[in-house]
Design a protein around this motif. Sequence first.
Motif, mmCIF file in Angstrom:
data_model
loop_
_atom_site.group_PDB
_atom_site.id
_atom_site.type_symbol
_atom_site.label_atom_id
_atom_site.label_comp_id
_atom_site.label_asym_id
_atom_site.label_seq_id
_atom_site.Cartn_x
_atom_site.Cartn_y
_atom_site.Cartn_z
ATOM 1 N N GLU A 117 0.859 -1.185 0.000
ATOM 2 C CA GLU A 117 0.000 0.000 0.000
ATOM 3 C C GLU A 117 0.894 1.233 0.000
ATOM 4 O O GLU A 117 2.053 1.171 0.417
ATOM 5 C CB GLU A 117 -0.909 0.036 1.236
ATOM 6 N N GLY A 118 0.353 2.361 -0.442
ATOM 7 C CA GLY A 118 1.083 3.610 -0.405
ATOM 8 C C GLY A 118 1.654 4.007 -1.763
ATOM 9 O O GLY A 118 1.561 3.257 -2.744
ATOM 10 N N THR A 119 2.245 5.203 -1.812
ATOM 11 C CA THR A 119 2.758 5.741 -3.068
ATOM 12 C C THR A 119 4.164 6.288 -2.884
ATOM 13 O O THR A 119 4.549 6.733 -1.801
ATOM 14 C CB THR A 119 1.859 6.885 -3.586
ATOM 15 N N VAL A 120 4.927 6.256 -3.981
ATOM 16 C CA VAL A 120 6.262 6.851 -4.044
ATOM 17 C C VAL A 120 6.308 7.749 -5.265
ATOM 18 O O VAL A 120 5.891 7.346 -6.358
ATOM 19 C CB VAL A 120 7.361 5.769 -4.156
ATOM 20 N N THR A 121 6.791 8.976 -5.082
ATOM 21 C CA THR A 121 6.948 9.905 -6.194
ATOM 22 C C THR A 121 8.368 10.447 -6.215
ATOM 23 O O THR A 121 9.002 10.603 -5.175
ATOM 24 C CB THR A 121 5.966 11.090 -6.102
ATOM 25 N N PHE A 122 8.847 10.741 -7.421
ATOM 26 C CA PHE A 122 10.143 11.378 -7.619
ATOM 27 C C PHE A 122 9.915 12.694 -8.344
ATOM 28 O O PHE A 122 9.392 12.705 -9.467
ATOM 29 C CB PHE A 122 11.080 10.495 -8.438
ATOM 30 N N GLY A 123 10.275 13.804 -7.710
ATOM 31 C CA GLY A 123 10.053 15.107 -8.322
ATOM 32 C C GLY A 123 8.602 15.373 -8.630
ATOM 33 O O GLY A 123 8.278 16.101 -9.578
ATOM 34 N N GLY A 124 7.699 14.771 -7.875
ATOM 35 C CA GLY A 124 6.261 14.952 -8.082
ATOM 36 C C GLY A 124 5.640 13.951 -9.026
ATOM 37 O O GLY A 124 4.412 13.885 -9.140
ATOM 38 N N ASP A 125 6.456 13.159 -9.715
ATOM 39 C CA ASP A 125 5.936 12.175 -10.667
ATOM 40 C C ASP A 125 5.908 10.789 -10.033
ATOM 41 O O ASP A 125 6.796 10.446 -9.240
ATOM 42 C CB ASP A 125 6.796 12.128 -11.926
ATOM 43 N N PRO A 126 4.929 9.956 -10.399
ATOM 44 C CA PRO A 126 4.862 8.606 -9.822
ATOM 45 C C PRO A 126 6.127 7.806 -10.125
ATOM 46 O O PRO A 126 6.766 7.981 -11.166
ATOM 47 C CB PRO A 126 3.639 7.987 -10.518
ATOM 48 N N ALA A 127 6.477 6.913 -9.204
ATOM 49 C CA ALA A 127 7.646 6.059 -9.384
ATOM 50 C C ALA A 127 7.466 5.175 -10.612
ATOM 51 O O ALA A 127 6.343 4.816 -10.978
ATOM 52 C CB ALA A 127 7.857 5.198 -8.149
ATOM 53 N N PRO A 128 8.557 4.835 -11.302
ATOM 54 C CA PRO A 128 8.452 3.963 -12.490
ATOM 55 C C PRO A 128 7.945 2.578 -12.125
ATOM 56 O O PRO A 128 7.902 2.187 -10.959
ATOM 57 C CB PRO A 128 9.903 3.887 -12.994
ATOM 58 N N ARG A 129 7.577 1.812 -13.170
ATOM 59 C CA ARG A 129 7.268 0.401 -12.966
ATOM 60 C C ARG A 129 8.532 -0.311 -12.484
ATOM 61 O O ARG A 129 9.650 0.056 -12.848
ATOM 62 C CB ARG A 129 6.775 -0.245 -14.260
ATOM 63 N N LEU A 130 8.345 -1.350 -11.670
ATOM 64 C CA LEU A 130 9.506 -2.067 -11.142
ATOM 65 C C LEU A 130 10.382 -2.626 -12.253
ATOM 66 O O LEU A 130 11.606 -2.743 -12.098
ATOM 67 C CB LEU A 130 9.066 -3.204 -10.221
ATOM 68 N N THR A 131 9.799 -2.977 -13.388
ATOM 69 C CA THR A 131 10.560 -3.595 -14.472
ATOM 70 C C THR A 131 11.382 -2.585 -15.261
ATOM 71 O O THR A 131 12.295 -2.979 -15.996
ATOM 72 C CB THR A 131 9.601 -4.316 -15.436
ATOM 73 N N ASP A 132 11.112 -1.291 -15.096
ATOM 74 C CA ASP A 132 11.834 -0.258 -15.848
ATOM 75 C C ASP A 132 13.058 0.172 -15.042
ATOM 76 O O ASP A 132 13.084 1.232 -14.419
ATOM 77 C CB ASP A 132 10.913 0.933 -16.128
ATOM 78 N N ARG A 133 14.100 -0.677 -15.050
ATOM 79 C CA ARG A 133 15.269 -0.412 -14.209
ATOM 80 C C ARG A 133 16.016 0.843 -14.633
ATOM 81 O O ARG A 133 16.576 1.546 -13.790
ATOM 82 C CB ARG A 133 16.224 -1.610 -14.244
ATOM 83 N N ASP A 134 16.042 1.149 -15.924
ATOM 84 C CA ASP A 134 16.741 2.360 -16.365
ATOM 85 C C ASP A 134 16.087 3.605 -15.769
ATOM 86 O O ASP A 134 16.783 4.549 -15.372
ATOM 87 C CB ASP A 134 16.751 2.451 -17.891
ATOM 88 N N ALA A 135 14.756 3.612 -15.710
ATOM 89 C CA ALA A 135 14.060 4.767 -15.140
ATOM 90 C C ALA A 135 14.363 4.906 -13.651
ATOM 91 O O ALA A 135 14.542 6.022 -13.143
ATOM 92 C CB ALA A 135 12.555 4.627 -15.366
ATOM 93 N N TRP A 136 14.444 3.788 -12.943
ATOM 94 C CA TRP A 136 14.809 3.850 -11.517
ATOM 95 C C TRP A 136 16.222 4.393 -11.350
ATOM 96 O O TRP A 136 16.485 5.220 -10.471
ATOM 97 C CB TRP A 136 14.694 2.461 -10.874
ATOM 98 N N ARG A 137 17.157 3.951 -12.208
ATOM 99 C CA ARG A 137 18.542 4.425 -12.099
ATOM 100 C C ARG A 137 18.649 5.922 -12.346
ATOM 101 O O ARG A 137 19.549 6.575 -11.837
ATOM 102 C CB ARG A 137 19.432 3.666 -13.076
ATOM 103 N N ARG A 138 17.749 6.454 -13.172
ATOM 104 C CA ARG A 138 17.785 7.905 -13.424
ATOM 105 C C ARG A 138 17.265 8.695 -12.244
ATOM 106 O O ARG A 138 17.532 9.900 -12.121
ATOM 107 C CB ARG A 138 16.976 8.244 -14.684
#
Length: 520
Positions: free
Chosen positions: A80-101
């Motif tokens: 449950e709950g949410t994570v945002t980066f710079g106001g935008d929702p966190a990437p999908r878990l499978t999008d590792r490049d987006a997490w690294r950015r």
Amino acid sequence: MSDGERAASPAPAPADDGRVPADPPVVEATGIVKRFGPTVALNGARITIRPGETHALVGRNGAGKSTLVSVLTGLQAPDEGTVTFGGDPAPRLTDRDAWRRNVACVYQKSTIIPTLTVAENLFLNRQQHGRNRLISWQSVRRGAQDLLSTWSVDVDPQTPAAELSVEQRQFVEIARALSFGARFIVLDEPTAQLDGPAINRLFDRIRDLQRQGVTFLFISHHLQEIYEICDMVTVFRDARHILTAPVAELPRTELVAAMTGEAAADRLEERASTLDTGVTAALSVRGLGADAYDDVTFQIGAGEIVGLAGAAGSGRTEVAETVVGLRAADGGEVEIAGKRPRPGSVPAALAAGAGFVPQDRHHQGYVPDMSIADNATLSVPHLLGGNGFLSRARRDRLAAGMIEKLAIKTPGPELPVSALSGGNQQKVVMARALADDPRLLVLINPTAGVDVRSKEFLLGKVEETAATGTGVLIASDELDDLRMCDRVLVMFQGRVTTEIARGWHDHDLVAAMEGVDLHA
């Protein structure tokens, strides 16, 4: 301002002048719940980290820090709950490049591959290729040099990573994280393996990077470091967010109180000491020194229970393992019940009168596919027969007595230990430690990973053992393990820094373990 008022502060937090910052948080987690089976690792947890901060996350073991980091870095999805980066929702878990950015973590255990060069580590799986589709190693080295220069990391890109110091590996990992575009770095216990000068250089590096727009989440057991390097601090306890506050406005006493809660009022009744000063000491340690500790000297009397407390990296576990022969010290002496066993020899320590419950029962405490009877009697073959022959009947009688004495739930002594619950497995390990009526009982984190009832039973058995005249050494950072102790020796950065008498308050012991002066 009370803890409750701090905890209830709405997000986004106001700036120092009362205005709401225009920039969204670098990362914001709200209402995070994470369960692992029946265990609730995070329960409505939250954290908000602003651009350019060095934000501390602190809490006792089991508070939920590591689980939050796994959620913030995309290794685990919250239930449950949410994570945002710079106001935008966190990437999908499978999008590792987006997490690294968005985020990177420099762990206490390095992820640098020692057999590769610095340049190869920096651009692993993203090397530039020439026209013939072969890797252009010249471009890789040039790119590595540019990256290291940009972030002021003074390391030759052609150096094999195995030759780097701990400090250099950390700087290389930070540079690698920044190369993906992340400007938010999690530092997990970054000072645990560094000496004083290296810690100062790391802090200078963090400050330089802050000025260049990098934001840090800083996790450390050493609270004095929080006051030296961090702007904000968030405290977790029992899987929940307790408070977030500016470090400069939070007295050390309030920070420690937030970590420990009101548990000090729930102390167990003081036990009557069974210390017998008229007989040989159960343990004498004099001038013990090695890489993990220095000049450790103490004594445990017959019937005395002594705690050896300290945070991760304090040296407490290494000292306890040296006493029972799992390690050999570089200097100093260990004497068990008047005998000096050969250093670095577990059989010699056992023969001198030691019993031992190791830190990790799964890898050090028992053989999983062997029976309860065999595991419980592994260290006492001299009780089972002579001339190289063992009596199965003697083994079973001894094991049956241990099963009854330690209330091990099993249909019989032939059951493999792997079939038991965690609490009963630990009872088997304890049974073997007590099998030869030791003069000294050494326990490292004796109740880790066991249920509450088993924990109470095991600690009660330790008290019973001390009442017979056995000296006890408990090396642990769990407060419940230490409450029965006649006194607690606190280690910090490899040295015994404090001795605390029975009847201590939680916040006093935690402060000493974290190297904090509550009166500063």
